[in-house]
Write a protein that holds these residues in place. Sequence first.
Motif, short mmCIF file in Angstrom:
data_model
loop_
_atom_site.label_atom_id
_atom_site.label_comp_id
_atom_site.label_asym_id
_atom_site.label_seq_id
_atom_site.Cartn_x
_atom_site.Cartn_y
_atom_site.Cartn_z
N ASP A 82 0.90 -1.26 -0.14
CA ASP A 82 -0.03 -0.09 0.12
C ASP A 82 0.93 1.24 0.06
O ASP A 82 2.13 0.97 0.49
N LEU A 83 0.29 2.41 -0.31
CA LEU A 83 0.96 3.52 -0.47
C LEU A 83 1.42 3.96 1.05
O LEU A 83 2.47 4.66 1.44
N ASP A 105 -3.39 1.80 -3.80
CA ASP A 105 -3.43 3.15 -4.04
C ASP A 105 -2.24 3.89 -4.43
O ASP A 105 -1.99 5.05 -4.54
N TYR A 127 -8.40 3.78 -3.68
CA TYR A 127 -9.31 5.02 -3.56
C TYR A 127 -10.12 5.15 -4.93
O TYR A 127 -11.38 5.65 -4.88
ZN LIG Z 1 -3.04 3.47 1.34
#
Ligand SMILES: [Zn+2]
Length: 118
Positions: A6-7, A59, A101
């Motif tokens: 994940d980011l 994301d 998102y």
């Molecule tokens: Zn994230």
Amino acid sequence: MILDFDLHFGDGTDNIFAGSKIKYFHPEAREREGFLEEITRRLEEEKGYEILAISAGFDRHIEDWGRQLFTDDYQIIGTLLKEASIRNCHGRRFAVLEGGYNLQVLGKNVRAFLEGFK
Ligand SMILES: [Zn+2]
């Protein structure tokens, strides 16, 4: 071993396993090539774990917050993780969906990841 692509850094996951033998790894490279290299390098270095757990957040996609990875990159990452689990822990692996998102691209990114990871 937990790999979180994940980011965002997984503060909660990191805190839960801090001080334990379970290693949490969150690659930090901000460019596509560097990110894939960082994952590749860490998977080559890391040995001796019993299962590979993935925090699968999407994301970093080029059309999401991170603006870093293409859909096909998630298949590459999935394949890298599958191969590492086969080399190190008899293929034991699982992934947990963290999200992404942009719902317009999330589904195809998850599918690409699974094509490599399955
Ligand atoms: Zn994230």
